[in-house]
Design a protein around this motif. Structure first.
Motif, PDB file in Angstrom:
ATOM      1  N   ARG A  59       0.843  -1.198   0.000  1.00 40.14           N
ATOM      2  CA  ARG A  59       0.000   0.000   0.000  1.00 40.14           C
ATOM      3  C   ARG A  59       0.879   1.249   0.000  1.00 40.14           C
ATOM      4  NH1 ARG A  59      -2.449  -3.925  -0.524  1.00 40.14           N
ATOM      5  NH2 ARG A  59      -4.421  -4.610   0.415  1.00 40.14           N
ATOM      6  N   GLU A  96      -9.592  -6.025  -6.772  1.00 36.90           N
ATOM      7  CA  GLU A  96      -8.980  -5.578  -5.519  1.00 36.90           C
ATOM      8  C   GLU A  96      -9.989  -4.779  -4.695  1.00 36.90           C
ATOM      9  OE1 GLU A  96      -6.158  -6.624  -4.567  1.00 36.90           O
ATOM     10  OE2 GLU A  96      -5.317  -7.380  -6.448  1.00 36.90           O
ATOM     11  N   ASP A 154      -9.074  -2.350  -2.728  1.00 31.50           N
ATOM     12  CA  ASP A 154      -8.608  -0.970  -2.871  1.00 31.50           C
ATOM     13  C   ASP A 154      -7.228  -1.033  -3.518  1.00 31.50           C
ATOM     14  OD1 ASP A 154      -7.920   1.647  -2.724  1.00 31.50           O
ATOM     15  OD2 ASP A 154      -7.845   1.750  -0.535  1.00 31.50           O
ATOM     16  N   VAL A 180      -5.262   1.288  -4.631  1.00 31.69           N
ATOM     17  CA  VAL A 180      -4.364   2.441  -4.487  1.00 31.69           C
ATOM     18  C   VAL A 180      -3.122   2.033  -3.702  1.00 31.69           C
ATOM     19  CG1 VAL A 180      -4.119   4.755  -3.487  1.00 31.69           C
ATOM     20  CG2 VAL A 180      -6.242   4.098  -4.635  1.00 31.69           C
TER      21      VAL A 180
END
Ligand SMILES: [Zn+2]
Length: 334
Positions: free
Chosen positions: A116, A192, A194, A196
């Motif tokens: 992440r 996914e 998230d 990002v």
């Protein structure tokens, strides 16, 4: 932020990415601390290069408690035969090395979740510095990127290789050819929660062919999942034309994650009882698990139901669950 405003990475490689031969070395990341004033994090790396050809970047330990990737890649690093290879293979068995050493998902130094942390920062935390090095040094060298994952200590998965649905359909098609070549028992069109900050997203936005895996979990590897990883990475190198030989794949079941309804999250905490095991077929509204409140006896458990028909593909691990935890993933055979 544009790259030209970023300072150079503090990480130095003890290997030469342009040199032919087999090199075992380190990515050395300066890390000054109480027990080592001028110390470093030493991330093991192997480069195998034999003339011109494609470059495969192979990584494990992006999360430190997932073991099939490190097993397959520490093994490959010592066994890959230079004479058989054409092109270049860059092997980093444990990307987030501090997390790997601590057997934790995130880094014990800065609590950074490497997957992440992309694109990272050269003057950020240790984890951000690792991300930045992959973003600006290693990913640009690669044609094909294989990043191994498993469920870690808090999830368990059916063993699958996966790629993502992408805006560039040619790039997406190439990635799914590599998923097929990997030859896991299951192959996934992966959604996914998230995306990002993920390494996946960084590689895909750079136009790289990117494939990933989820090969089990629970904070260890089995003989079966380690063997799937070893065979899969060899198949990927064969499909890339870097090593010769026939692809050795077992029949695969293709799975799709068509929407966020695949995921079931716990809304309450407690003791979890799965009523369905990994790989079992479920209908819409099937009770996947019960969560018993454990503060007192005599309380009815909460039920976690499937929002779609499919196969139970991932489950929470091990025995207790907290509100907000991913309880289960149901994917659809295609
Ligand atoms: Zn992972």
């Amino acid at each position: 932020m544009s790259e030209q405003h970023l300072r150079a990475s503090p990480i130095s490689a003890t290997v030469d990415f342009e040199a032919d031969g087999v090199q075992h070395g380190f990515l050395r990341l300066p890390y000054s601390r109480d027990d080592s004033a001028w110390g470093s994090v030493m991330i093991p790396i192997t480069v195998v290069k034999n003339g011109e050809g494609p470059t495969a970047l192979l990584t494990g330990g992006n999360h430190g408690d997932e073991y099939e990737g490190p097993i397959a890649l520490f093994d490959l690093a010592r066994t890959l035969d230079l004479a058989e290879a054409r092109g270049r293979v860059i092997i980093v068995p444990a990307m987030n090395y501090p997390a790997f050493q601590a057997e934790t998902r995130t880094s014990p130094i800065d609590k950074g979740n490497l997957n992440r942390s992309f694109p990272g920062l050269p003057d950020g935390t240790v984890t951000q510095k690792i991300a930045d090095y992959f973003q600006r040094v290693l990913l640009p060298l690669a044609d094909i990127v294989l990043d191994f994952h498993s469920g870690g200590k808090t999830l368990d998965f059916l063993p699958f290789c996966a790629a993502h649905i992408l805006p560039d359909k040619a790039q997406e098609a190439k990635a799914f050819e590599f998923v097929k070549a990997f030859g896991a028992p299951y192959s996934m069109k992966m959604l996914e929660i998230d995306a990002v900050g993920m390494y996946d997203t960084a590689a895909e936005e750079m136009g790289k062919v990117f494939v990933t895996t989820e090969l089990g979990g629970g904070g260890s590897a089995t003989a079966r999942t380690a063997a799937i990883a070893k065979r899969g990475v060899a198949n990927v190198l064969r499909h890339a034309g870097i090593i010769q030989g026939e692809i050795e794949a077992e029949p695969t079941t293709w799975l799709d994650m068509p929407s966020g309804d695949c995921f079931a999250f716990a809304e309450d905490g407690g003791l979890i009882e799965f009523l369905v095991d990994l790989g079992e077929a479920v209908e819409r509204d099937t009770v996947l698990a019960r969560i018993y409140p454990v503060g007192r006896t005599g309380v009815k458990p909460f039920e976690v139901r499937s929002k779609m028909k499919g196969l139970l593909t991932a489950r929470h691990y091990p025995g207790l669950i907290k509100p907000g935890d991913c309880c289960a993933v149901v994917a659809v055979p295609v």
